[in-house]
Design an enzyme around this catalytic site. Sequence first.
Site, mmCIF file in Angstrom:
data_model
loop_
_atom_site.group_PDB
_atom_site.id
_atom_site.type_symbol
_atom_site.label_atom_id
_atom_site.label_comp_id
_atom_site.label_asym_id
_atom_site.label_seq_id
_atom_site.Cartn_x
_atom_site.Cartn_y
_atom_site.Cartn_z
ATOM 1 N N SER A 146 0.854 -1.185 0.000
ATOM 2 C CA SER A 146 0.000 0.000 0.000
ATOM 3 C C SER A 146 0.890 1.235 0.000
ATOM 4 O O SER A 146 2.061 1.179 0.422
ATOM 5 C CB SER A 146 -0.880 0.006 1.252
ATOM 6 O OG SER A 146 -1.447 1.287 1.477
ATOM 7 N N TYR A 159 -2.083 -0.883 10.500
ATOM 8 C CA TYR A 159 -2.073 -1.044 9.041
ATOM 9 C C TYR A 159 -0.779 -0.497 8.443
ATOM 10 O O TYR A 159 -0.118 -1.164 7.644
ATOM 11 C CB TYR A 159 -3.283 -0.335 8.441
ATOM 12 C CG TYR A 159 -3.400 -0.516 6.946
ATOM 13 C CD1 TYR A 159 -3.808 -1.734 6.412
ATOM 14 C CD2 TYR A 159 -3.118 0.526 6.066
ATOM 15 C CE1 TYR A 159 -3.927 -1.907 5.034
ATOM 16 C CE2 TYR A 159 -3.240 0.355 4.689
ATOM 17 C CZ TYR A 159 -3.635 -0.860 4.186
ATOM 18 O OH TYR A 159 -3.747 -1.038 2.832
#
Length: 258
Positions: A146, A159
């Site tokens: 990501s 995350y």
Amino acid sequence: MYKDLTGKTAIVTGSSKGIGRAIAERFGHEKMNVVVNYHSDPSGADETVDIIKNNGGQAVAVEADVSKEEGIQALLDAALEHFGTLDVMVNNSGFNGAEAMPHEMSLEDWQRVIDVNVTGTFMGAKAALSHMMKNNIKGNVLNISSVHQQIPRPVNVQYSTSKGGIKMMTETLALNYADKGIRVNAIAPGTIATESNVDTKKEESRQKQLKKIPMKAFGKPEEVAAAAAWLVSEEASYVTGTTLFVDGGMTLYPSQLE
């Protein structure tokens, strides 16, 4: 189309929807054999299988929790049982987890994201690498990361940490196996318009997010899938240990233009 991918076998974790599904479907266009993985969406997995077959590939759906060793083993077993080998491992499964200030986050919320995003990626890579080494396969491991491996994500420390870990995992594995002809790379998507990305469906959230993207548009899952097909093909034969950002320029920090 990449002719060298025809007939090769791939596992794509978390491929019943979203980016994983787009990658699996693109592999179908490449006439590959695909193990479609799902955890709680059997109908989505079945739809993905049908599309792959309609596109000229072969596919089988397998339920598995990638945060468990037995789940990863089930995926490898399915690849070997149905297609005889494994050439490409795409570690796509992952999720954001609950938003919270770090001092208020429960250990359970932290651990679940780490278990799926980091440990699941490691176990998937390990299983694939073991098979490739044992059978002298010059294959590919592709990890889906990501932009948040580079850009901190507020109130989502678990995350951001998981994606930063995937970056270093990718680079370390690439270094370990480059001389064996096994390539390990990552793709770091920005904001992609998927069914699970609810923020892109609310106008206020859309406009706020678009300000962070120089291209002023959300990405499409198919654009990530196109990058995946290239990275695992011979067209990218001299590429290993890199992260390809598919983000519309999000990591260029467009706030500097304000």
